[in-house]
Motif scaffolding. Sequence first.
Motif, short mmCIF file in Angstrom:
data_model
loop_
_atom_site.label_atom_id
_atom_site.label_comp_id
_atom_site.label_asym_id
_atom_site.label_seq_id
_atom_site.Cartn_x
_atom_site.Cartn_y
_atom_site.Cartn_z
N UNK A 195 38.30 38.65 32.20
CA UNK A 195 39.29 39.86 33.29
C UNK A 195 39.33 38.91 35.41
N UNK A 196 39.34 39.95 35.69
CA UNK A 196 40.44 39.64 37.21
C UNK A 196 38.63 39.28 37.63
N UNK A 197 38.25 40.30 37.75
CA UNK A 197 36.40 40.26 38.08
C UNK A 197 36.10 39.12 38.31
N UNK A 198 35.40 39.27 36.92
CA UNK A 198 35.18 37.72 36.09
C UNK A 198 34.82 36.75 36.80
N UNK A 199 36.54 36.64 36.52
CA UNK A 199 36.84 34.84 36.93
C UNK A 199 36.43 34.83 38.14
N UNK A 200 37.24 36.00 39.33
CA UNK A 200 37.11 35.84 40.44
C UNK A 200 35.22 35.55 41.18
N UNK A 201 34.65 36.11 40.46
CA UNK A 201 33.26 36.13 40.61
C UNK A 201 32.47 34.76 40.24
N UNK A 202 33.56 33.89 39.39
CA UNK A 202 33.29 32.57 39.01
C UNK A 202 32.97 31.93 39.69
N UNK A 203 34.34 31.93 40.32
CA UNK A 203 33.97 30.92 41.30
C UNK A 203 33.51 31.37 42.80
N UNK A 204 33.71 32.44 43.22
CA UNK A 204 32.14 32.92 44.50
C UNK A 204 31.06 32.68 43.71
N UNK A 207 41.58 32.63 43.49
CA UNK A 207 41.51 32.56 45.29
C UNK A 207 42.68 32.01 45.90
N UNK A 208 43.34 31.06 45.15
CA UNK A 208 43.78 30.08 44.96
C UNK A 208 44.61 29.93 44.48
N UNK A 234 46.15 32.31 50.38
CA UNK A 234 45.21 32.45 49.74
C UNK A 234 45.89 33.36 48.50
N UNK A 235 45.44 33.41 47.75
CA UNK A 235 45.91 35.33 46.42
C UNK A 235 45.00 35.40 46.85
N UNK A 236 44.84 36.87 46.08
CA UNK A 236 44.12 38.08 45.93
C UNK A 236 43.51 38.71 44.73
N UNK A 237 43.45 37.58 44.27
CA UNK A 237 42.53 38.23 42.62
C UNK A 237 43.14 38.80 41.98
N UNK A 287 48.71 31.86 27.01
CA UNK A 287 49.91 30.88 27.86
C UNK A 287 50.30 31.98 28.80
N UNK A 288 50.07 32.89 28.81
CA UNK A 288 50.64 33.81 29.82
C UNK A 288 49.29 34.29 31.28
N UNK A 289 48.23 34.41 30.27
CA UNK A 289 46.64 34.61 30.83
C UNK A 289 47.07 33.31 32.16
N UNK A 290 47.43 32.12 31.73
CA UNK A 290 47.12 30.64 32.00
C UNK A 290 47.34 30.30 32.98
N UNK A 291 49.34 31.03 32.76
CA UNK A 291 50.12 31.30 34.00
C UNK A 291 49.83 31.93 34.71
N UNK A 292 49.82 33.25 34.88
CA UNK A 292 49.29 33.62 36.14
C UNK A 292 47.96 33.37 36.78
N UNK A 293 46.92 32.18 35.55
CA UNK A 293 45.84 31.95 36.88
C UNK A 293 46.35 30.50 37.36
#
Lengths: 509, 445
Positions: free
Chosen positions: A366-375, A271-272, B42-45, A136-142
């Motif tokens: 984690x942050x890196x992997x999730x952001x890279x997934x969208x990229x 990213x958003x 925009x969100x900073x990731x 729940x916490x992860x999803x809230x942040x995402x």
Amino acid sequence: MSDDRSESGNENENGNENGHDQARWTTNGQYEPLLSEKNQTRVEIGTDVDSPLPDDLTRDDLELPDLSEPELARHYTRLSQMIYGIDSGPYPLGSCTMKYNPKFTEDVAALPSAAVHPDRSPESVQGTLEVLARLQDYLGRIGGMDAVTLQPPAGAAGEFVGIRVAAAYHEHNGEGHRYEVIIPESAHGTNFATAALGGYDVVSLPSDDAGRVDLEALDAALSEDTAALMLTNPNTLGLFERDITEIAGMVHDVGGLLYYDGANLNALLGRARPGDMGFDVMHYNVHKTFATPHGGGGPGAGPVGVVEDLAPFLPAPRVRAVDGDGDATPAEYELFDPEHTIGRVHGYQGNWLVLVKAFAYIARLGDEGLTDASAKAVLNANYLASQVDYEVPYGPFHHEFVASAGEQDAADVAKRMLDYGVHPPTTKWPEIVSEALMTEPTEVESKSTLDTLAGAFNAVASEDDEILESAPERTAARRIDQTSAARNPRLSWHALSTTDGEGDGEREE
Amino acid sequence: MHGSHTTGSPYAPHTDDETAAMLEAVGVESVEDLFDIPEDVHFDGEFDIDARTERETRQLVGSVLERNDELTELLGRGHYGYYIPSLVDHLADRSEFLTSYTQYQPEVSQGFLQALFEYQSLLVELTGLGVANCSMYDAATALGEAATLADRTRKTSGHRVLVPDILRTGRRSTLENYVAGTDLEIEPYATAESTVDVPALESQLDEDVVMVYAENPTVRGAIEGRLAEIGERAADADALFVLGSDPVALSLLQKPSDVGADVVVGDASVLGLPTSYGMGLGLFATDERFLRQVPGRLVGASEDATERRAFTLTLQTREQHIRRERATSNICTNQAWVALRSAIHAATLGPSGLVELAARDVTRAETLADRVDALVGVKAPVDDRRHIREFVARIDQPARPIADDLEDRGFAVHVVGEHEIQLCVAGVDDETLEEFVDAFAEVVR
Ligand SMILES: Cc1ncc(COP(=O)(O)O)c(C=O)c1O
């Protein structure tokens, strides 16, 4: 009786050198027989099997296949070989986010400690509650949301929670008269069906020329009767609704709520966030964005996140931490009913075994992997589109693009693509693009796989209608007659006449 | 490892060179240029979620789940922990089953379609009804779907839905949500000895009623003895008779078509899934006359271009992707893989294995009831009915502390009343039941 793994029919009449021939099992001129054709055994209750109950409480008999374990192992192995999955090859089914499903997540879901009964005391399932609370916490942040429920068992069920929460919220504020839900005409079918299930009238919103929400039309549609606007962003054309802040303002000005359909969240990871865009309530599509397997149609999970004002209306029960002494002792977790809860939308707490896999996936990336997934998802869609000969009328798109098959029939294009050993895109939706080929390669495909996919698109683009109409030919079954299936419904082996599947034994290819 | 690979998603295969080549083909400098997201949103990731290796992640989940106490569960009430044969896991985990999706392209999905067709056939045999879909989410949502079907097909202007007063909260509440968009109202009727109180039901039944719901066995494990009468009374009032059950119970108990059931719902994952914190598989079967009103996916037989029998999803004009707000349901993603597991499990048992399993559930539950009834201060079963799988016991002492004491001794039981506990034998072996009786004897002493 001999089984043969037939090579006939894979003679590749139309001369395509690429692709693959799907395994095809045939016996006596038909595909893998049904279990019921291998054996049918009738047992009389009280005669063949002892019954502890008087006759009037029991049925008379039961007739089902009776097969040995080795026979069953072969049956289902053969069936599995006549299925194309993500592990077979690329699966760019638009809107469905068919990512690779990491194997280790199966192992964590199979841990014996994960197999607990839902009526256990909360004290005795602290591990399960902790996984749920942390997810729940992860999803809230995402998503940028304040509170999350994990109960909805799929995206459509999440939409239903959103609609019921909106109804309860309006009711609570003395605004129960709001009876309309606005939905862009390019939206997914579940949005319309869900609003109707919730008892709302659907107001369909046309797109503007650029493929986005038409603000004038939205303005005209909004009123004091508006309960909510349901949107996905990027929309089903892959376009970001650039006016989202203004849209949110317009909806809120008339007292409506803004619902986010999370089917396309993979485009935005890191990213958003829907919460930052002004959405009040959203579902996450765990079997898409968080890589849990689609299982031939499900199970999935459709958690819902809301802003603070809506949290009291979420389904019951919810999980929360009752913190001990900071880091020294691990938190304790408890279940509670939100103050104005809408109640339940599932008998228990949803698809637990799916939720564990999603938790593991997010914790792995984690942050890196999730952001890279969208990229990489967005890069892949753009690269593939650049290599495909079909026209892509709308852009700039993100994780998916919608090409037009032009003069060709999109459904036929899809059938023919199967002969090139790839899964085709979603076809004929959204209707705003004629003969739509809605394509979402996801981040898991390599450049060379995307080149193969592009090769399949382009080969089919240059083929004539006759070839397309007779496709596919290299698949386990050839083109299947949909009309006959619907006109003469045969929905169980009981409904098959004894001659079915026979009499075509002489037919050899 | 291939190529040079900057950190990121472990499942995105791009090397830096490939990424560069792709960017060039698209005609942009960097991936960021592909995102058309206005600055203000925009969100900073930074979610503040640490990445982990696969090994670390498995350790994390494993160590969190270790906080679950290891208890022997004598728990049921709609969710059961039968032994799952290894074959089920090994076959269902084949990745073609696991990693495919809805069979929009039937030509490459024959195997799954056939497995689902076989699952539908299993339910048709068990219920005696002509049509079974290939899954709803769970028993509660299947019940909700039955009510919306009753709403769409009602013959009278009535609006009442009658349900037993002992219906589980989860099912009752889910049903309430599903009918929120209709004018239907849910109304409980009285039960006696944990089964339908037929005279009480009759007194509530008139032409205002569009649906009567009953369960067999009931949530307290009692077997209904007057289903045919209930079916008749419902038919007289032009109401649908909806029956809740599951594949194990259906293997032995009265066939729904023999007692006038119009719809059967329930949880089919009693076969196929271990205890899964409530994850289920909604069973939905109905009479052929409601074919066009069925919610969810249906697999049918047809022919392919070689005139061989082949399977496909059919009658899709009922569904949301075609019919939108006029669809019979909003369901899309469903529980197909659980249906596969359930079908494999049933196949490993075969017809006699299924009947024997259900028969053992009767004798073992009733034997356990006798054993605990022999203890001082315990009466079991409370209900003067035959039972399958589970039953309610009355204890002179308050139930909650007794349950807590049992938990300390390694057993989980239901507390269903101030002086009532419910015990379920499904999936618990005889030796463990003996140990339970000993522990129970100690705590009620
Ligand atoms: C845009 C969109 N919205 C909603 C859904 C519904 O999600 P689910 O199938 O999980 O119910 C889907 C998926 O199929 C979708 O693509």
